[in-house]
Design an enzyme around this catalytic site. Structure first.
Site, mmCIF file in Angstrom:
data_model
loop_
_atom_site.group_PDB
_atom_site.id
_atom_site.type_symbol
_atom_site.label_atom_id
_atom_site.label_comp_id
_atom_site.label_asym_id
_atom_site.label_seq_id
_atom_site.Cartn_x
_atom_site.Cartn_y
_atom_site.Cartn_z
ATOM 1 C CB SER A 1 -0.916 0.015 1.230
ATOM 2 O OG SER A 1 -0.146 0.008 2.423
ATOM 3 C CG HIS B 1 -3.168 -1.061 -2.762
ATOM 4 N ND1 HIS B 1 -3.501 0.271 -2.601
ATOM 5 C CD2 HIS B 1 -3.226 -1.605 -1.507
ATOM 6 C CE1 HIS B 1 -3.738 0.511 -1.333
ATOM 7 N NE2 HIS B 1 -3.581 -0.602 -0.648
ATOM 8 C CD GLU C 1 -4.797 2.516 -5.406
ATOM 9 O OE1 GLU C 1 -5.147 3.708 -5.380
ATOM 10 O OE2 GLU C 1 -3.874 2.052 -4.694
ATOM 11 C CG ASN D 1 -3.095 4.849 0.763
ATOM 12 O OD1 ASN D 1 -4.151 4.874 1.389
ATOM 13 N ND2 ASN D 1 -2.361 3.759 0.661
#
Length: 508
Positions: A125, A146, A158, A196
């Protein structure tokens, strides 16, 4: 384009049987793939299989799948003890601890076992896919894959291309993601990838404004939930995730971007991490959970009676003024219609990205009688007002009372460029625009990923359509002018589209 992985009888390996690994194994098995599941601890694999059995049983109870599908999925999950048993796999996904040296050593070992046409994917991540792959003999077959926790619930995945990842490898993972029932988005390798990065804006801006003494944790959470329409307030979210997870990721993204001001961490978060106030897992974070409270404390919502003053509304922001006047009329508040307020009038201003003080001075108003109102967001559930440092308390009380005349809660904050919601949403949009400008992902994937991965009411670029790209640009420009901080500088993707009067989602 035909995938380089077989459509049928695909055998994949999943290394790591923790929360992420077992979730990946479950969606792969329900997607028709044979899964070889392993972990350094054999008991973890056994626990993972039991967990998957329970999860599938719950889905059957809900009528999502039938018993036949449950049996087939469980039959596809095959625990193994040794990495050498992964030799037949065409795809191996690692979901082990977030340490670069561990992942690099693991990938090197995998390469010595699998065939040269096997794809190796990392569920990292926060670590660079390019760096993870740099020690591999065939870095072109390594990509990021991800998933989000809990994997069976979160539909997003992802797919991250490292600098040396072959295009057909990413294409194959996009296809596998769909077969697993996920919504894949394609991303270039970048710190924090996509979701993120955007998530930093929501929590960091909230932490910065509380650090400035503008509002309380409960105030910020209430405004973001009830006025801006987010499912959880930023501090509720931080307590759920845990500061031990969130803050190190924030710090890593900041360092990997060579101290880009938009990702600047908050001292407030570091100090609470040092104190062990991590959130729900320690029973104390931004809120106290020692008594097993189900939710964060509600923000103060009292709308008490107060002295009555004549009311005047500034027309410096005509669209925002019109919203406020419509609300006041619905509340049966009589409004002065002069170009200037009378000598005793409560002066209401509606700034965008500016504070009450600058609004009062710039418009030649008596700052002792000025109160600013945020009219950019939903006024039906919660309203936000702020005063100058010299606004007399009686005028603040009067503003709170009249704006809460229909029972809607009113949050009162100290002076701040952009109030609460304007600041946070503008930063979300700005970071989304930065990702688009850098071509880390397409505009459509940016919005899709954020809505699926974070549950925001709009994607970061979609906020431009909802609130106006020009409005967001004005908020950012005014905040940067007032703070003098490059943190608030508008990204050129956002600025150009606002100046052209087109959607922030326009791809060029």
């Amino acid at each position: 384009m035909e995938s380089i992985l077989p459509k049928e009888n695909l055998v994949i390996g999943v290394i790591g049987a923790g929360a992420m690994g077992r979730g990946i194994a479950q969606v792969a098995a329900t997607g028709g793939m044979t899964v070889l599941l392993t972990d350094t601890r054999p008991e973890a694999v056994a626990d993972a299989v039991k967990s998957i059995e329970k999860a599938l049983a719950r889905l059957k109870e809900k009528g999502t799948i039938d018993q036949g599908a449950v049996d087939q999925a469980l039959g596809r999950i095959k625990p193994i003890q040794k990495l050498e048993q992964l030799a037949e796999c065409r795809l191996v996904i690692e979901a082990v601890i977030e340490k670069l040296d561990v992942k690099q050593a693991l990938l090197a070992e995998i390469e010595s076992i699998v065939s040269d046409d096997c794809i190796i994917a990392s569920n990292t991540s926060s670590l660079s896919i390019t760096t993870i792959a740099s020690k591999c003999r065939h870095p072109g077959r390594v990509a990021g894959f991800h998933f989000f926790n809990p994997v069976p619930v979160m539909k997003l995945v992802e797919v991250i291309d490292g600098l040396q990842t072959r295009p057909d490898v990413g294409d194959a993972l996009m296809d596998v993601g769909r077969r697993m029932g996920r919504e894949p988005v394609r991303i270039k390798d970048a710190p924090g990838f996509l979701v993120n990065q955007v998530g930093r804006a929501y929590t960091l801006e909230a932490a910065h404004l509380v650090s400035e003494g503008i509002a309380t944790f409960a105030d910020v959470d209430a405004v973001m939930r009830e006025a801006a329409g987010f499912r959880m307030g930023p501090f509720e979210l931080l307590d759920l995730v845990g500061l031990d997870v969130n803050h190190p990721a924030t710090d890593a993204i900041y360092r990997q971007f060579y101290h880009e001001p938009r990702y600047r961490p908050s001292v407030l978060m570091q100090s609470r991490l040092d104190a062990g106030m991590l959130g729900r897992k320690t029973k104390r974070g931004f809120y106290d959970y020692s008594e097993q409270k189900d939710a964060a404390p509600a923000a103060e919502a009292k709308n008490t009676s107060s002295p009555s003053y004549p009311v005047w509304v500034s027309n410096a922001e005509p669209e925002q003024a019109a919203k406020l006047m419509a609300l006041l009329k619905a509340l049966n508040v009589k409004i002065e219609d002069g170009a200037k307020p009378s000598s005793a009038a409560l002066c209401l201003v509606t700034p965008l990205g500016d504070d009450a003080t600058h609004s009062a001075v710039e418009q030649g108003l008596d700052a002792k009688r000025v109160v600013a109102v945020d009219t950019l967001f939903d006024l039906g559930k919660r309203r936000t007002i702020m005063s100058t440092p010299v606004t007399e308390p009686a005028y603040v009380d009067a503003a709170r009372a009249l704006l809460g005349g229909d029972g809607v809660a009113v949050t009162v904050t100290r002076d701040s460029p952009g109030f609460i919601a304007q600041r946070i949403v503008a930063m979300i949009a700005n970071i989304g625009a930065s990702i688009a400008q850098n071509r880390t992902a397409s505009a459509s994937d940016i919005d899709k990923a954020v809505k699926l991965g974070l549950g925001y009411p709009h994607g970061p670029l979609g906020f431009g359509d909802a609130l106006g790209a020009g409005t967001l640009l004005k908020i950012l420009n005014n905040m940067q002018r007032r703070y003098g901080d490059p943190r608030y500088r508008a990204n050129l993707w956002l600025a150009r589209r606002a100046e052209l009067g087109v959607s922030l989602t326009l791809q060029d």
